[in-house]
Design an enzyme around this catalytic site. Structure first.
Site, PDB file in Angstrom:
ATOM      1  N   PRO A  44       0.819  -1.224   0.000  1.00 37.17           N
ATOM      2  CA  PRO A  44       0.000   0.000   0.000  1.00 37.17           C
ATOM      3  C   PRO A  44       0.850   1.271   0.000  1.00 37.17           C
ATOM      4  CG  PRO A  44      -0.797  -1.568   1.650  1.00 37.17           C
ATOM      5  CD  PRO A  44       0.519  -2.080   1.162  1.00 37.17           C
ATOM      6  N   CYS A  45       1.901   1.287   0.797  1.00 40.20           N
ATOM      7  CA  CYS A  45       2.729   2.495   0.879  1.00 40.20           C
ATOM      8  C   CYS A  45       3.472   2.740  -0.425  1.00 40.20           C
ATOM      9  CB  CYS A  45       3.712   2.387   2.039  1.00 40.20           C
ATOM     10  SG  CYS A  45       2.900   2.248   3.638  1.00 40.20           S
ATOM     11  N   SER A  46       3.935   1.654  -1.053  1.00 37.19           N
ATOM     12  CA  SER A  46       4.658   1.807  -2.310  1.00 37.19           C
ATOM     13  C   SER A  46       3.709   2.174  -3.444  1.00 37.19           C
ATOM     14  CB  SER A  46       5.410   0.509  -2.650  1.00 37.19           C
ATOM     15  OG  SER A  46       6.469   0.315  -1.720  1.00 37.19           O
TER      16      SER A  46
END
Lengths: 179, 179
Positions: A44-46
């Site tokens: 999700p963060c990437s």
């Protein structure tokens, strides 16, 4: 947890940039943005962070002078993640991993007891009340996914996802729309 | 701390490979090697580990059936590190990040007291007594730098660096020489 009107300190001791113990200086005037993320290299963060990199110029056009991605990952991991996502971007990647384990002594009139006390990783993130226990998956305290817009040292807008993997109110398009 | 003769469990619940909760199966017979490292993407570890990748065939020639790099980093970071160093190597990279924060109740005849208790990240690493507090730099408990040679489920050789950044007794050349 911080809220609109809360102050953000200009140089939190645990927010490091580029190398360990290299404290970042946050702007004390003007408007900047903090993007708190649960984990470097997590899907999700990437997926979320590149939106801020690609739209950095648009953020600047709307009056944002600086953008900081803050993760409770160590500086070596944060640097490697930045290198993979955005080595030449104006977006800065900050490590907030430093933690401490403090042993307290609790006492009353009759007894003294040693109590191992957790301050845990992420001093800045915990100090603004945005940490959560991610120890089952990621091993320690991490940052909730949030976006804070800070103006003249004070929070003017704060968006926090209900669940860390979600990217709704913290999507760059939502943030651009609010500026 | 484990020592020569100690048993290593064949499937520690916190040692994950490739994805979260995917427990690795360690060989219960034959000889394998565990390389414990303090931090993915840190310069010493990124300097030491390639030696094991480059000499994997030599290790196999000397009777080693498998080699595992074990780090107290989350599975997403471990996978990214492996991708950078050795995507097609036979050396396996294991995440030992899972941790738990347990709150205990301590009581005697007169008082009950809640004691926050740290089990901390790195269940496997702590269970073999090879964790250390790296919270000042890296945010949490990490693994000492060590090499364990395990045969038929028992440790037959264990080398632990005095200081985590050092690479002396855990250098692949030293290990090859001892086989």
């Amino acid at each position: 947890m911080i809220s609109v009107g809360s102050s953000i300190p200009p140089a939190p001791e645990s927010l490091w940039v580029e190398r360990d113990n290299n404290t970042v200086s946050l702007p004390s005037s003007g408007k900047y943005i903090i993007v708190g993320v649960p984990g470097a290299f997590t899907p999700p963060c990437s997926s979320q962070v590149p939106g801020y990199i690609e739209n950095y110029d648009k953020l600047k056009e709307k009056g944002i002078s600086a953008a900081y991605v803050v993760a409770v990952n160590d500086i070596f991991v944060v640097n490697a993640w930045k290198e993979k996502l955005a080595n030449d971007s104006g977006v800065q990647f900050l490590s907030d991993s430093r933690g401490m384990i403090i042993t307290q002594i609790s006492s009353n009139n009759r007894y003294s007891i040693l109590i191992p006390h957790i301050r845990g990783a992420g001093e800045f993130t915990n100090s603004v009340g945005l940490g959560f226990d991610a120890s089952g998956l990621l091993g320690n305290t991490r940052s909730k996914r949030y976006v804070a817009i800070v103006e003249d040292g004070k929070v003017v807008n704060l968006q926090v996802e209900d669940e860390a993997p979600n990217i709704t109110v913290t999507h760059v398009d939502k943030v651009l729309g609010s500026l």
